[in-house]
Write a protein that holds these residues in place. Structure first.
Motif, PDB file in Angstrom:
ATOM      1  N   THR A  80       0.666  -1.138  -0.013  1.00 36.95           N
ATOM      2  CA  THR A  80      -0.069   0.034   0.150  1.00 36.95           C
ATOM      3  C   THR A  80       0.895   1.153  -0.076  1.00 36.95           C
ATOM      4  OG1 THR A  80       0.037   0.133   2.353  1.00 36.95           O
ATOM      5  CG2 THR A  80      -1.834  -1.213   1.321  1.00 36.95           C
ATOM      6  N   GLN A  82       0.708   3.427   1.925  1.00 34.29           N
ATOM      7  CA  GLN A  82       0.571   3.940   3.246  1.00 34.29           C
ATOM      8  C   GLN A  82       2.014   3.403   3.848  1.00 34.29           C
ATOM      9  OE1 GLN A  82      -2.177   2.489   6.154  1.00 34.29           O
ATOM     10  NE2 GLN A  82      -1.685   3.991   7.421  1.00 34.29           N
ATOM     11  N   GLY A  85       5.029   4.998   2.165  1.00 36.98           N
ATOM     12  CA  GLY A  85       5.020   6.429   2.912  1.00 36.98           C
ATOM     13  C   GLY A  85       5.888   6.085   4.144  1.00 36.98           C
ATOM     14  N   ILE A  86       5.598   5.051   4.854  1.00 38.38           N
ATOM     15  CA  ILE A  86       6.469   4.841   6.280  1.00 38.38           C
ATOM     16  C   ILE A  86       7.825   4.268   5.997  1.00 38.38           C
ATOM     17  CG2 ILE A  86       6.215   3.354   8.232  1.00 38.38           C
ATOM     18  CD1 ILE A  86       3.056   3.267   8.110  1.00 38.38           C
ATOM     19  N   SER A  91       4.373  10.999   3.246  1.00 37.05           N
ATOM     20  CA  SER A  91       2.875  10.908   3.553  1.00 37.05           C
ATOM     21  C   SER A  91       2.602   9.813   2.542  1.00 37.05           C
ATOM     22  CB  SER A  91       2.054  11.937   3.710  1.00 37.05           C
ATOM     23  OG  SER A  91       2.196  12.432   2.072  1.00 37.05           O
ATOM     24  N   GLU A  92       1.339   9.261   2.933  1.00 43.94           N
ATOM     25  CA  GLU A  92       0.806   8.403   1.729  1.00 43.94           C
ATOM     26  C   GLU A  92       0.667   9.210   0.592  1.00 43.94           C
ATOM     27  OE1 GLU A  92      -3.215   5.783   1.477  1.00 43.94           O
ATOM     28  OE2 GLU A  92      -2.712   6.799   3.308  1.00 43.94           O
ATOM     29  N   SER A  93      -0.023  10.114   0.288  1.00 39.60           N
ATOM     30  CA  SER A  93      -0.088  11.091  -0.885  1.00 39.60           C
ATOM     31  C   SER A  93       1.055  11.286  -1.649  1.00 39.60           C
ATOM     32  CB  SER A  93      -1.001  12.357  -0.496  1.00 39.60           C
ATOM     33  OG  SER A  93      -0.192  13.147   0.539  1.00 39.60           O
ATOM     34  N   ASN A  96       2.184   8.123  -3.296  1.00 40.20           N
ATOM     35  CA  ASN A  96       1.339   7.951  -4.382  1.00 40.20           C
ATOM     36  C   ASN A  96       1.656   8.680  -5.498  1.00 40.20           C
ATOM     37  OD1 ASN A  96      -0.908   7.284  -6.296  1.00 40.20           O
ATOM     38  ND2 ASN A  96      -2.636   7.963  -4.914  1.00 40.20           N
TER      39      ASN A  96
END
Length: 122
Positions: A80, A82, A85-86, A91-93, A96
């Motif tokens: 994912t 998410q 990002g980690i 960040s997740e966005s 993406n």
């Protein structure tokens, strides 16, 4: 520098397991992708009408190498955004957005089979 990039630098033989290509291939891909990125940015810059001089704005948290590796990790493992990002400290966005920026550029450079493998899993 991300843990994944550190791991690749310290253990080049593990690169294939992490991202699906050898260390030498990765280095060549990064070099070619940086050139393609620079060409695309220069083209975009030449079309802009500027009132304020360029060079301002927020700098990216990830280096170009890290952005490319983020994209390759996603294609290889289909995790994912998410978790990406980690792993990369963004960040997740941002993960993406980074993936969606680099995918078309890498599509021009990579063997289509690698991209298609990623598509089939999505």
């Amino acid at each position: 520098m991300s843990d994944i990039l550190n791991n690749i630098e310290e253990n080049p033989k593990e690169t294939k397991r992490l991202i699906g290509m050898g260390y030498e291939q990765l280095q060549q891909l990064i070099y070619n992708a940086e050139q393609l990125h620079d060409e695309q940015q220069a083209l975009l810059e030449s079309k802009k009408v500027r009132i304020i001089a360029g060079g301002g704005g927020r700098k990216s948290k990830l280096s170009i190498q890290e952005q490319i590796i983020l994209t390759l990790v996603y294609l290889r493992h289909l995790t994912t955004f998410q978790l990406l990002g980690i792993q990369f400290g963004v960040s997740e966005s941002t993960a993406n957005d980074t993936f969606n920026y680099w995918l078309p550029l890498l599509r021009e450079l990579l063997l289509s089979s690698l991209i298609e493998q990623g598509k089939k899993r999505i």
